[in-house]
Design a protein around this motif. Structure first.
Motif, PDB file in Angstrom:
ATOM      1  N   MET A   1      13.240  13.797   0.860  1.00  0.00           N
ATOM      2  CA  MET A   1      14.298  12.809   0.576  1.00  0.00           C
ATOM      3  C   MET A   1      15.613  13.515   0.281  1.00  0.00           C
ATOM      4  SD  MET A   1      13.943   9.710  -2.147  1.00  0.00           S
ATOM      5  CE  MET A   1      15.245  10.079  -3.303  1.00  0.00           C
ATOM      6  N   THR A   2      16.702  13.028   0.863  1.00  0.00           N
ATOM      7  CA  THR A   2      17.991  13.676   0.563  1.00  0.00           C
ATOM      8  C   THR A   2      18.610  13.038  -0.675  1.00  0.00           C
ATOM      9  OG1 THR A   2      19.021  12.155   2.080  1.00  0.00           O
ATOM     10  CG2 THR A   2      18.565  14.370   2.930  1.00  0.00           C
ATOM     11  N   VAL A   3      19.187  13.870  -1.463  1.00  0.00           N
ATOM     12  CA  VAL A   3      19.810  13.409  -2.703  1.00  0.00           C
ATOM     13  C   VAL A   3      21.173  12.804  -2.356  1.00  0.00           C
ATOM     14  CG1 VAL A   3      20.703  14.213  -4.914  1.00  0.00           C
ATOM     15  CG2 VAL A   3      18.611  15.197  -3.984  1.00  0.00           C
ATOM     16  N   VAL A   7      27.100   8.715  -6.653  1.00  0.00           N
ATOM     17  CA  VAL A   7      26.300   7.826  -7.494  1.00  0.00           C
ATOM     18  C   VAL A   7      27.247   7.014  -8.373  1.00  0.00           C
ATOM     19  CG1 VAL A   7      24.761   7.798  -9.490  1.00  0.00           C
ATOM     20  CG2 VAL A   7      24.256   9.311  -7.595  1.00  0.00           C
ATOM     21  N   HIS A  91      17.701  21.376 -17.534  1.00  0.00           N
ATOM     22  CA  HIS A  91      17.971  20.760 -16.229  1.00  0.00           C
ATOM     23  C   HIS A  91      19.120  21.493 -15.542  1.00  0.00           C
ATOM     24  CE1 HIS A  91      15.275  17.524 -17.190  1.00  0.00           C
ATOM     25  NE2 HIS A  91      15.903  17.334 -18.331  1.00  0.00           N
ATOM     26  N   ARG A 125      21.331  11.468 -14.234  1.00  0.00           N
ATOM     27  CA  ARG A 125      19.899  11.233 -14.006  1.00  0.00           C
ATOM     28  C   ARG A 125      19.650  10.860 -12.545  1.00  0.00           C
ATOM     29  NH1 ARG A 125      17.073   6.503 -17.449  1.00  0.00           N
ATOM     30  NH2 ARG A 125      18.655   5.221 -16.411  1.00  0.00           N
ATOM     31  N   ALA A 126      20.495   9.955 -12.024  1.00  0.00           N
ATOM     32  CA  ALA A 126      20.294   9.507 -10.640  1.00  0.00           C
ATOM     33  C   ALA A 126      20.672  10.606  -9.648  1.00  0.00           C
ATOM     34  CB  ALA A 126      21.124   8.253 -10.387  1.00  0.00           C
ATOM     35  N   GLU A 129      18.131  13.405  -9.816  1.00  0.00           N
ATOM     36  CA  GLU A 129      16.749  12.900  -9.827  1.00  0.00           C
ATOM     37  C   GLU A 129      15.940  13.442 -11.000  1.00  0.00           C
ATOM     38  OE1 GLU A 129      15.726  13.989  -5.719  1.00  0.00           O
ATOM     39  OE2 GLU A 129      15.815  11.837  -5.339  1.00  0.00           O
ATOM     40  N   ILE A 130      16.486  13.215 -12.194  1.00  0.00           N
ATOM     41  CA  ILE A 130      15.838  13.703 -13.412  1.00  0.00           C
ATOM     42  C   ILE A 130      15.000  12.575 -14.011  1.00  0.00           C
ATOM     43  CG2 ILE A 130      16.269  14.594 -15.745  1.00  0.00           C
ATOM     44  CD1 ILE A 130      18.920  15.769 -14.553  1.00  0.00           C
ATOM     45  N   ASP A 131      13.799  12.913 -14.409  1.00  0.00           N
ATOM     46  CA  ASP A 131      12.875  11.914 -14.945  1.00  0.00           C
ATOM     47  C   ASP A 131      13.123  11.754 -16.449  1.00  0.00           C
ATOM     48  OD1 ASP A 131      10.803  10.200 -15.286  1.00  0.00           O
ATOM     49  OD2 ASP A 131       9.241  11.746 -15.267  1.00  0.00           O
TER      50      ASP A 131
END
Ligand code: GLA
Length: 354
Positions: A1-3, A7, A91, A125-126, A129-131
């Motif tokens: 998946m591409t980031v 955002v 991160h 986060r988006a 892609e941080i959980d």
């Protein structure tokens, strides 16, 4: 998946219904989200620079390098604080351009800083892609404000901006972080009026109040003022610590009573609790100002309003009032008009919003 390269994220300001200056005493709070929000657009870069532009801050632009976060004494510190905390948690971020627009008034007691930090943390986060769940975001924003920006605030604002909504109050135990949503009774609506007097909690009196509470807890040999079981124990304290502690104890009790009143739809009692909370903030905690007192008095005297109080840290800022449903806008407009005439200050009706 591409980031995604771009955002968009946002977060609301908050109003606290009851439970003021209780959060850093491990106590209870009762905030709601307000319609005014802070929005950020994050566009990834190929280097390690972060460039921040704020429409609300006279189109000011500030940059820094990731890993080189240093306080600048400007709005960019809130962004730097957030990226510094993500790094502290391990991160790896890349640079980005960030543009900020906000409807939350700065220094209005409605949590403009937490709204900004939560919006930035959501965008990061988006983008990376941080959980991270919303409570973790609130805690990260809190660390950014206390540890990086250097404002000794509690958890109320980041928790509210990250987790509250506009129809429910969020009943929070700031020690255990147990959270419960309590619906605002349908027979009432909120009115929020900005006094036009801005505050800054990174300096001055907020810090003094916090230190007074810490000292009072030390003298009473409790971990935090929340742990004082018997109000009679406060008699041992010298003034003004006795009055400060009395506010914290009575305010914690009002939060519990307020939640119970909301659950049974007892809006008259809720209004009385607003008024009692204001009196306690004015007389015992000494965080009101004459103009804010005037605003509360004008609101309380309005026939459609059941109760009113200063909301947020104080020393200026906004008031929140409880109006009968359908009458909030007209009541708010009457109060603003009378406030302008009485004080010459440009009060502003924030809720109901346009
Ligand atoms: C400010 C702080 C909060 C809280 C309130 C007072 O908004 O940021 O942590 O202490 O004042 O209730």
């Amino acid at each position: 998946m591409t980031v995604p390269r771009e955002v968009v994220a946002d977060a609301p300001g908050r109003v606290n219904l009851l439970g003021e200056h209780t959060d850093y005493n491990d106590g209870f709070v009762l905030p709601m989200a307000i319609p005014q929000r802070t929005r950020v657009t994050l566009v990834l870069r190929d280097d390690r620079w972060v460039s921040v532009h704020s429409a609300q801050m006279n189109d000011e632009e500030r940059s820094y390098q990731l890993g080189g976060e240093r306080r600048q004494g400007a709005f960019v510190d809130y962004v730097q604080g957030v990226t510094a905390m993500f790094a502290e948690d391990g991160h790896a971020l890349a640079g980005f351009d960030l543009s900020i627009t906000s409807e939350v008034p700065i220094g209005g007691g409605l949590s403009s800083s937490a709204a900004l930090m939560v919006a930035v943390a959501r965008a990061i986060r988006a983008a990376f892609e941080i959980d991270l769940d919303d409570l973790a975001i609130a805690k990260l924003a809190h660390r950014a404000e206390t540890g990086f920006v250097g404002a000794p605030v509690g958890l109320l604002d980041p928790i509210a901006c990250s987790l509250a909504d506009e129809r429910h109050a969020l009943f929070v135990d700031t020690r255990s972080l147990a959270l419960e949503k309590v619906a605002l009774p349908e027979s009432v609506e909120l009115v929020i009026v900005d006094s036009g007097i801005a505050h800054d909690h990174a300096t001055g009196d907020y810090r003094v109040r916090r230190a007074e509470c810490t000292r009072a807890a030390e003298l009473l040999s409790v971990r935090a003022l929340r742990d004082v079981a018997d109000p009679a124990a406060l008699d041992a304290l010298p003034d003004p610590l006795r009055a400060r502690a009395r506010h914290v104890l009575s305010e914690n009790a009002r939060v519990h009573e307020g939640v119970a009143a909301m659950r049974r739809g007892d809006v008259a009692r809720l209004g009385q609790l607003f008024l009692a909370s204001h009196a306690s903030m004015r007389d015992d905690f000494a965080v009101s100002t004459p103009d804010v007192d005037a605003l509360v008095e004008l609101a309380a005297a309005d026939p459609a309003i059941l109760g009113a109080r200063l909301t947020g840290g104080g020393f200026g800022g906004a008031i929140v009032a409880l109006a009968r449903v359908g009458e909030a806008r007209a009541a708010g407009e009457r109060v603003v008009e009378q406030y302008r005439r009485k004080t010459g200050r440009p009060g502003r009706l924030l809720v109901p919003s346009e």
